[in-house]
Scaffold this motif. Structure first.
Motif, PDB file in Angstrom:
ATOM      1  N   GLN A  93       0.852  -1.276   0.005  1.00  0.00           N
ATOM      2  CA  GLN A  93      -0.045   0.015   0.089  1.00  0.00           C
ATOM      3  C   GLN A  93       0.947   1.129  -0.054  1.00  0.00           C
ATOM      4  N   MET A 101       3.754   1.503  -1.297  1.00  0.00           N
ATOM      5  CA  MET A 101       4.693   1.704  -2.289  1.00  0.00           C
ATOM      6  C   MET A 101       3.516   2.233  -3.391  1.00  0.00           C
ATOM      7  N   ALA A 102       2.452   1.664  -3.582  1.00  0.00           N
ATOM      8  CA  ALA A 102       1.115   2.195  -4.485  1.00  0.00           C
ATOM      9  C   ALA A 102       0.945   3.663  -4.199  1.00  0.00           C
ATOM     10  N   ASP A 103       0.835   4.005  -2.893  1.00  0.00           N
ATOM     11  CA  ASP A 103       0.837   5.684  -2.385  1.00  0.00           C
ATOM     12  C   ASP A 103       1.900   6.427  -2.987  1.00  0.00           C
ATOM     13  N   ILE A 115       3.721   5.664  -5.523  1.00  0.00           N
ATOM     14  CA  ILE A 115       3.695   5.934  -7.007  1.00  0.00           C
ATOM     15  C   ILE A 115       2.522   7.137  -7.443  1.00  0.00           C
ATOM     16  N   PHE A 116       1.307   6.861  -6.749  1.00  0.00           N
ATOM     17  CA  PHE A 116       0.469   7.882  -6.928  1.00  0.00           C
ATOM     18  C   PHE A 116       0.753   9.324  -6.528  1.00  0.00           C
ATOM     19  N   GLU A 117       1.441   9.275  -5.323  1.00  0.00           N
ATOM     20  CA  GLU A 117       1.907  10.673  -5.069  1.00  0.00           C
ATOM     21  C   GLU A 117       2.946  11.072  -5.906  1.00  0.00           C
ATOM     22  N   ARG A 131       2.950  10.713  -9.027  1.00  0.00           N
ATOM     23  CA  ARG A 131       2.190  11.309 -10.203  1.00  0.00           C
ATOM     24  C   ARG A 131       1.737  12.555  -9.876  1.00  0.00           C
ATOM     25  N   ARG A 132       1.143  12.641  -8.678  1.00  0.00           N
ATOM     26  CA  ARG A 132       0.401  13.841  -8.416  1.00  0.00           C
ATOM     27  C   ARG A 132       1.415  15.112  -8.424  1.00  0.00           C
ATOM     28  N   VAL A 175       5.037   8.727 -14.635  1.00  0.00           N
ATOM     29  CA  VAL A 175       5.948   7.913 -13.869  1.00  0.00           C
ATOM     30  C   VAL A 175       6.280   6.778 -14.801  1.00  0.00           C
ATOM     31  N   ILE A 177      10.206   4.494 -11.142  1.00  0.00           N
ATOM     32  CA  ILE A 177       9.804   3.680  -9.956  1.00  0.00           C
ATOM     33  C   ILE A 177      10.993   2.785  -9.484  1.00  0.00           C
ATOM     34  N   LYS A 212       4.688  -3.711  -8.240  1.00  0.00           N
ATOM     35  CA  LYS A 212       4.740  -2.466  -9.028  1.00  0.00           C
ATOM     36  C   LYS A 212       4.242  -2.286 -10.372  1.00  0.00           C
ATOM     37  N   VAL A 268       0.560  -1.822 -10.161  1.00  0.00           N
ATOM     38  CA  VAL A 268       0.138  -0.382  -9.750  1.00  0.00           C
ATOM     39  C   VAL A 268       0.282   0.522 -10.804  1.00  0.00           C
ATOM     40  N   LEU A 269       1.415   0.217 -11.724  1.00  0.00           N
ATOM     41  CA  LEU A 269       1.613   1.233 -12.800  1.00  0.00           C
ATOM     42  C   LEU A 269       0.477   1.000 -13.861  1.00  0.00           C
ATOM     43  N   MET A 286      -2.619   2.565 -12.915  1.00  0.00           N
ATOM     44  CA  MET A 286      -2.747   4.320 -12.802  1.00  0.00           C
ATOM     45  C   MET A 286      -2.603   4.572 -14.448  1.00  0.00           C
ATOM     46  N   ARG A 287      -1.984   3.821 -15.265  1.00  0.00           N
ATOM     47  CA  ARG A 287      -1.847   4.298 -16.644  1.00  0.00           C
ATOM     48  C   ARG A 287      -3.155   3.759 -17.381  1.00  0.00           C
ATOM     49  N   ASN A 335      -7.629   6.505 -10.077  1.00  0.00           N
ATOM     50  CA  ASN A 335      -7.365   7.782  -9.413  1.00  0.00           C
ATOM     51  C   ASN A 335      -6.394   7.277  -7.979  1.00  0.00           C
ATOM     52  N   TYR A 374      -5.484   3.384  -5.559  1.00  0.00           N
ATOM     53  CA  TYR A 374      -4.975   1.955  -5.376  1.00  0.00           C
ATOM     54  C   TYR A 374      -5.146   1.467  -3.968  1.00  0.00           C
ATOM     55  N   VAL A 411      -4.553  -2.058  -1.641  1.00  0.00           N
ATOM     56  CA  VAL A 411      -4.101  -3.180  -1.470  1.00  0.00           C
ATOM     57  C   VAL A 411      -5.066  -4.007  -0.555  1.00  0.00           C
ATOM     58  N   LYS A 452      -8.611   7.021   1.571  1.00  0.00           N
ATOM     59  CA  LYS A 452      -8.488   7.039  -0.023  1.00  0.00           C
ATOM     60  C   LYS A 452      -9.687   7.604  -0.373  1.00  0.00           C
TER      61      LYS A 452
END
Lengths: 294, 126
Positions: free
Chosen positions: A259, A261-263, A265-267, A269-270, A284, A289, B91, B94-95, B98-99, B103, B105, B107, B118
């Motif tokens: 979680q 890691m996902a956060d 990645i999204f952070e 992007r933001r 990204v 990454i 990873k 997730v990518l 996202m692509r 908005n 993610y 887990v 979230k």
């Protein structure tokens, strides 16, 4: 290839071996009479004979094993679809059991909410009672003033009684508050139980992934059997494709790590969006990454 | 924020129920359930004002990822926020999500706090 074919092959190999042995016995004489260059070739052949004999012996050892496999295969072939059918039943049973648990949890939660509402109503009414007693005590005290005599004594006792009642009602109120808090705690625990039932979804995916492996094994064995016997074995393994990920498992700590890691990645992007206003999804890269996490 | 209608998509009955319970407890009373991408797409056509989509990834008939791409390619729903809720968590997953246009993610197994956080974050940013 049938069992008879294999037996025939064994017999033929046996004949070849006999011929090889005869040839091997006469070979020194042949070599003596041969020309030099032919002699060299024959020497090579001579070296090959032990290997050829070994091959024939190996075939003799392997063929009975293959025969045995072909005999028992049809009996055992059904065990893989049976095993997967049992796995499917495990998934169904856990789903049913979790549904039952959720029904019970929902029922208890509902009862707790009702109890809480009733206790809260009692608490409110008690609060009103305490307020009313307090008001009356103040009125009595106002009437009492510094009066003396029997009536004044009665009024004094009444004030004491009211104070005692006020204290008792106050204690009841505190107890009710504690009970309501306790019920809320039970409700939270029930909610945790409900949340832990996520294991069912994850184990169902693990079981489905196992079924997929067994299905592949089943198809390979069927193809192998058909190759030997030209016969089709029945028993197909049904797998719900697309419903599972073979890597999943129920692990809270690992889920938290993923979680985070996902956060990130999204952070990432933001932040990029704020800085450059680039298109979503194009910001990204895998290299970015990897640079963060490796 | 709590009045937003949420479409919860998961092929697991257990997960749908957990999501709905957790959402209601967090104050989101309007929850519509769907069991795969196809069902979710149909619900999206019939339900008015879906303000948020929570979708699983691994589902039969139409996966969560395919559903996300379908939603994002339709101008009518292109801006509806989507959160992927899945046990997949490497990873690349997730990518890829996202692509595809999600908005946020989540887990699995997730905590109610994470789900609420979230949702609030996604809704506050639209």
């Amino acid at each position: 290839m049938t069992e008879q074919d294999i037996q025939k092959l064994v017999q033929e190999l046996d004949q070849v071996r006999s011929h090889v042995l005869i040839f091997e016995t006469h070979l020194p004489d042949i070599i003596k009479g041969a020309r030099t260059h032919a002699k060299a070739h024959l020497l090579v052949f001579k070296d090959s004979f032990p290997r050829l004999r070994h091959t024939v012996e190996f075939a003799e050892q392997v063929v009975p094993t293959i025969n045995r496999m072909i005999r028992i295969w049809p009996e055992k072939a059904g065990s893989i679809p049976q095993a997967t059918s049992n796995l499917r039943k495990v998934t169904e049973a856990t789903e049913m059991a979790t549904t039952e648990i959720m029904d019970v949890v929902d029922g208890i939660t509902e009862q707790i909410e009702e109890l809480k509402a009733r206790l809260q109503a009692q608490r409110d009414s008690l609060g009103e009672g305490i307020k009313s007693v307090d008001e009356k005590r103040q009125k009595v005290e106002a009437c009492l003033g510094d009066g003396k005599g029997p009536k004044a004594q009665v009024l004094k006792e009444m004030v004491q009684w009211q104070q005692s009642l006020e204290s008792t009602l106050g204690e009841w109120g505190r107890t009710l508050d504690e009970v309501v808090q306790g019920l809320e705690g039970i409700n939270d625990s029930l909610f945790q139980i409900l949340n832990a039932l996520q294991f069912q979804d994850i184990t169902a995916q693990q079981i489905e992934a196992t079924k997929a492996i067994l299905a592949e094994l089943n198809e390979d064995l069927k193809a192998l059997f058909k190759g030997f016997t030209q016969m089709e074995l029945g028993g197909k393994v049904e797998v719900r494709r697309g419903t599972f990920d073979k890597q999943v498992h129920y692990d809270r700590e690992e889920a938290e790590r993923k979680q985070r890691m996902a956060d990130q990645i999204f952070e990432g992007r933001r932040t990029e969006e704020q800085n450059d206003g680039e298109e979503v999804g194009e910001i990204v890269s895998q290299d970015d990454i990897d640079a963060i996490f490796d | 924020m709590a009045s937003v209608k949420i479409l919860a998509v998961d092929d697991s009955v257990t997960m749908r129920r957990i999501l709905t319970n957790t959402l209601k407890r967090a104050g989101f009373d309007q929850v519509v359930e769907a069991e795969d991408g196809i069902d979710a797409w149909a619900k999206l056509q019939t339900e008015d004002n879906v303000g948020l989509i929570l979708t699983d990834w691994n589902m039969p008939n139409m996966s969560g990822l395919e559903f996300v791409k379908k939603v994002r390619s339709d101008p009518k729903f292109g801006n509806v926020p989507i959160i992927m809720v899945t046990a997949r968590g490497v990873k690349d997953d997730v990518l890829e999500a996202m692509r595809a246009g999600v908005n946020s993610y989540i887990v699995k197994p997730f905590t109610p706090q994470v789900l609420k956080e979230k949702i609030e974050k996604v809704l506050s940013s639209v």
